[in-house]
Design a protein around this motif. Structure first.
Motif, mmCIF file in Angstrom:
data_model
loop_
_atom_site.group_PDB
_atom_site.id
_atom_site.type_symbol
_atom_site.label_atom_id
_atom_site.label_comp_id
_atom_site.label_asym_id
_atom_site.label_seq_id
_atom_site.Cartn_x
_atom_site.Cartn_y
_atom_site.Cartn_z
ATOM 1 N N ASP A 107 36.997 28.677 31.503
ATOM 2 C CA ASP A 107 38.218 27.885 31.470
ATOM 3 C C ASP A 107 39.396 28.717 30.960
ATOM 4 O O ASP A 107 39.225 29.684 30.213
ATOM 5 C CB ASP A 107 38.036 26.661 30.574
ATOM 6 N N LEU A 108 40.587 28.309 31.400
ATOM 7 C CA LEU A 108 41.850 28.970 31.072
ATOM 8 C C LEU A 108 41.972 30.344 31.722
ATOM 9 O O LEU A 108 42.690 31.217 31.248
ATOM 10 C CB LEU A 108 42.064 29.061 29.556
ATOM 11 N N VAL A 109 41.262 30.510 32.836
ATOM 12 C CA VAL A 109 41.467 31.689 33.669
ATOM 13 C C VAL A 109 42.885 31.622 34.240
ATOM 14 O O VAL A 109 43.438 30.533 34.440
ATOM 15 C CB VAL A 109 40.417 31.730 34.804
ATOM 16 N N GLU A 110 43.490 32.772 34.480
ATOM 17 C CA GLU A 110 44.789 32.810 35.162
ATOM 18 C C GLU A 110 44.583 32.315 36.589
ATOM 19 O O GLU A 110 43.805 32.907 37.349
ATOM 20 C CB GLU A 110 45.353 34.224 35.153
ATOM 21 N N ASP A 111 45.253 31.240 36.959
ATOM 22 C CA ASP A 111 44.987 30.561 38.229
ATOM 23 C C ASP A 111 45.085 31.481 39.448
ATOM 24 O O ASP A 111 44.192 31.496 40.302
ATOM 25 C CB ASP A 111 45.951 29.381 38.406
ATOM 26 N N ALA A 144 38.326 44.048 38.340
ATOM 27 C CA ALA A 144 38.841 43.292 37.201
ATOM 28 C C ALA A 144 40.354 43.415 37.187
ATOM 29 O O ALA A 144 40.905 44.439 37.596
ATOM 30 C CB ALA A 144 38.248 43.809 35.892
ATOM 31 N N VAL A 145 41.015 42.374 36.698
ATOM 32 C CA VAL A 145 42.480 42.376 36.669
ATOM 33 C C VAL A 145 42.965 41.801 35.349
ATOM 34 O O VAL A 145 42.319 40.937 34.755
ATOM 35 C CB VAL A 145 43.050 41.578 37.865
ATOM 36 N N CYS A 146 44.098 42.311 34.883
ATOM 37 C CA CYS A 146 44.806 41.795 33.719
ATOM 38 C C CYS A 146 43.946 41.903 32.454
ATOM 39 O O CYS A 146 43.677 42.987 31.985
ATOM 40 C CB CYS A 146 45.256 40.364 33.991
ATOM 41 N N ILE A 183 37.249 48.985 40.085
ATOM 42 C CA ILE A 183 38.609 48.898 40.604
ATOM 43 C C ILE A 183 39.355 47.916 39.708
ATOM 44 O O ILE A 183 38.987 46.743 39.619
ATOM 45 C CB ILE A 183 38.658 48.412 42.065
ATOM 46 N N THR A 184 40.397 48.386 39.033
ATOM 47 C CA THR A 184 41.123 47.536 38.094
ATOM 48 C C THR A 184 42.604 47.467 38.451
ATOM 49 O O THR A 184 43.150 48.384 39.065
ATOM 50 C CB THR A 184 40.965 48.051 36.647
ATOM 51 N N ALA A 185 43.227 46.352 38.043
ATOM 52 C CA ALA A 185 44.655 46.153 38.288
ATOM 53 C C ALA A 185 45.291 45.545 37.044
ATOM 54 O O ALA A 185 44.607 44.969 36.199
ATOM 55 C CB ALA A 185 44.877 45.251 39.500
ATOM 56 N N ARG A 186 46.628 45.652 36.952
ATOM 57 C CA ARG A 186 47.326 45.257 35.731
ATOM 58 C C ARG A 186 47.672 43.777 35.654
ATOM 59 O O ARG A 186 47.616 43.181 34.578
ATOM 60 C CB ARG A 186 48.630 46.048 35.608
ATOM 61 N N LYS A 187 48.047 43.172 36.791
ATOM 62 C CA LYS A 187 48.643 41.831 36.759
ATOM 63 C C LYS A 187 48.595 41.213 38.151
ATOM 64 O O LYS A 187 48.245 41.881 39.128
ATOM 65 C CB LYS A 187 50.092 41.934 36.287
ATOM 66 N N PRO A 188 48.949 39.907 38.264
ATOM 67 C CA PRO A 188 48.876 39.259 39.570
ATOM 68 C C PRO A 188 49.630 39.987 40.680
ATOM 69 O O PRO A 188 49.151 40.061 41.814
ATOM 70 C CB PRO A 188 49.479 37.872 39.305
ATOM 71 N N GLY A 189 50.802 40.547 40.349
ATOM 72 C CA GLY A 189 51.579 41.234 41.377
ATOM 73 C C GLY A 189 50.905 42.461 41.956
ATOM 74 O O GLY A 189 51.287 42.936 43.035
#
Length: 200
Positions: free
Chosen positions: A32-36, A122-124, A170-176
């Motif tokens: 729960d409270l995952v970034e939508d 994984a992201v954020c 493979i990782t990313a910083r944010k939704p954008g």
């Protein structure tokens, strides 16, 4: 398989995979409270590409996003999942990783999956789970900027770029950053599947 009619009754946010044979199975590890956006974007992208997607959560029940979006369909308990059943693992961010990193079953699943050598995205804040699972040392990774000190403290090499690849990670910083991350993730996944890495 859930039908369109069933989905209309049970869960209007559930993805609908085509009637063709599935290309494989992907696990999304969250709580729960995952970034939508970080949850629903890969969830739909994987499903529409022909993969079955299992959403793994602590309780195996409905998962709710930080902004209130919820999913009830295709959710199962992390403790009931077997890492060998999946072709890839994806860990979205938000506040969910702070709960997952304290759950032995979540860390055990992540560690077991990493040992398969298969693809992990994984992201954020998602890399926090990788940190707590002991998978970051010596790796090049990115994350949300506030997680960067944790990456470094865990022995990782923090790279402030939209997408960072290091072996199976493979990782990313944010939704954008996610369109670029998911594009690369799907290319890698198709290549590994093409090499015979099927785990249905």
């Amino acid at each position: 398989m859930t039908t369109t009619t069933d989905i209309g009754v049970l869960d209007n946010r559930a993805a609908i995979r085509g009637a063709t044979r599935p290309r494989g199975r992907i696990a999304i590890l969250t709580a729960d409270l995952v970034e939508d956006v970080e949850f629903f974007y890969p969830y739909y992208r994987f499903t529409e590409a022909g993969y079955d997607v299992d959403v793994l959560t602590p309780g195996g029940t409905e998962v709710s996003g930080y902004k209130g979006l919820a999913l009830r369909t295709g959710v199962q308990a992390i403790a009931d999942a077997d890492a060998d059943d999946y072709d890839a693992l994806f860990i979205p961010g938000g506040l969910a990783p702070s709960e997952l990193r304290d759950l032995p079953e979540a860390l055990a699943f992540t560690s077991a999956f990493a040992q398969t050598g298969r693809l992990i995205g994984a992201v954020c804040h998602g890399p926090q789970v990788l940190i707590s699972a002991g998978l970051v040392e010596g790796r090049r990774m990115t994350s949300w900027k506030d997680v960067a000190p944790e990456v470094r403290e865990a022995g990782g090499h923090y790279i402030d770029e939209p997408v960072v690849e290091d072996g199976q990670f493979i990782t990313a910083r944010k939704p954008g950053d996610m369109p670029l991350e998911l594009a690369r993730f799907m290319v890698r996944l198709a290549g590994e599947k093409g090499a015979g890495a099927s785990h249905e």
